[in-house]
Design an enzyme around this catalytic site. Sequence first.
Site, short mmCIF file in Angstrom:
data_model
loop_
_atom_site.label_atom_id
_atom_site.label_comp_id
_atom_site.label_asym_id
_atom_site.label_seq_id
_atom_site.Cartn_x
_atom_site.Cartn_y
_atom_site.Cartn_z
N SER A 95 0.84 -1.20 0.00
CA SER A 95 0.00 0.00 0.00
C SER A 95 0.88 1.26 0.00
O SER A 95 1.73 1.41 -0.88
CB SER A 95 -0.96 -0.05 1.19
OG SER A 95 -1.94 0.95 1.10
N ASP A 217 -9.98 -5.06 -5.61
CA ASP A 217 -9.45 -4.18 -4.57
C ASP A 217 -10.19 -2.85 -4.62
O ASP A 217 -10.06 -2.09 -5.59
CB ASP A 217 -7.95 -3.97 -4.79
CG ASP A 217 -7.27 -3.16 -3.69
OD1 ASP A 217 -7.98 -2.58 -2.85
OD2 ASP A 217 -6.02 -3.10 -3.69
N HIS A 245 -7.43 -5.29 -0.28
CA HIS A 245 -6.22 -4.48 -0.32
C HIS A 245 -5.07 -5.08 0.48
O HIS A 245 -3.97 -4.54 0.46
CB HIS A 245 -6.56 -3.08 0.22
CG HIS A 245 -5.54 -2.04 -0.09
ND1 HIS A 245 -5.14 -1.73 -1.38
CD2 HIS A 245 -4.83 -1.21 0.73
CE1 HIS A 245 -4.24 -0.77 -1.34
NE2 HIS A 245 -4.02 -0.44 -0.08
#
Length: 266
Positions: A95, A217, A245
């Site tokens: 991320s 996602d 995610h």
Amino acid sequence: MDVWRRNRVTVTGPEDGPVVVLSHGFGCDQNLWRLVVPLLDDRFRVVVFDHVGAGRSDMSAWDAEKYSTVEGYAQDVVAVCREFAPVPVTFVGHSVSAMMGVVASVQEPELFEKLVLLTPSPRYVDDAGYRGGFSAEDIEELLDSLESNYLGWSATMAPVIMGTPDRPELGEELTNSFCRTDPEIARVFARTTFLSDHRAALAGVTVPTLVAQSARDAIAPPEVGAYVHAHIPGSELVTLDATGHCPQLSAPRATADAIASFVLER
């Protein structure tokens, strides 16, 4: 400050193995890698750590000014790599940590053998000709909700981020991880994450890079992974058979296999 104490670094695996550094994203800590580490550390020297303000990091090292930018976190990434890796590393950033790895590798390319960008996003806000997945209004609403009621926001958003309604225990785990984070630190980190724009940095990456996205996602849609892939010269793109995610939790085997295959690729 001692890097081990500041970032609570953990190292496992053979001393002579290729070094893989695993870096977590917003609201998480190194514990989110726990299902992936045992799938890697029989072959690789695996380094995991907590960003300052997360997990068991040294909270006295927290500085709102430094950690209001991805570049501040990238400084710590460089320090961890210098301290705990005798050879250039494969850095795996999840991320927002993916952009930390991008920034760090542009600044100190000699420290990095390869990059794995797991569900990355250089910019979450839509822009002309670019889909980040959120409008500016969406992000402001998200941040306002977080700042007014962090625990309530965590309980609502964590299951959405995890994206596995058929496995509610994973959403609950992420909720608990969010709730362990100091709300003030979370507010700063959230703005660092959701308001940053590192699209321009992608072209400066010079090390081999794998962009690994989830098939489904809600936070970083496929267009984002495709954008990152298109703007990092020579990068590879893989779509994991994973939902959400955080594929290191929802699909640890697929995540570990993608990392290992890329590390060993010549």
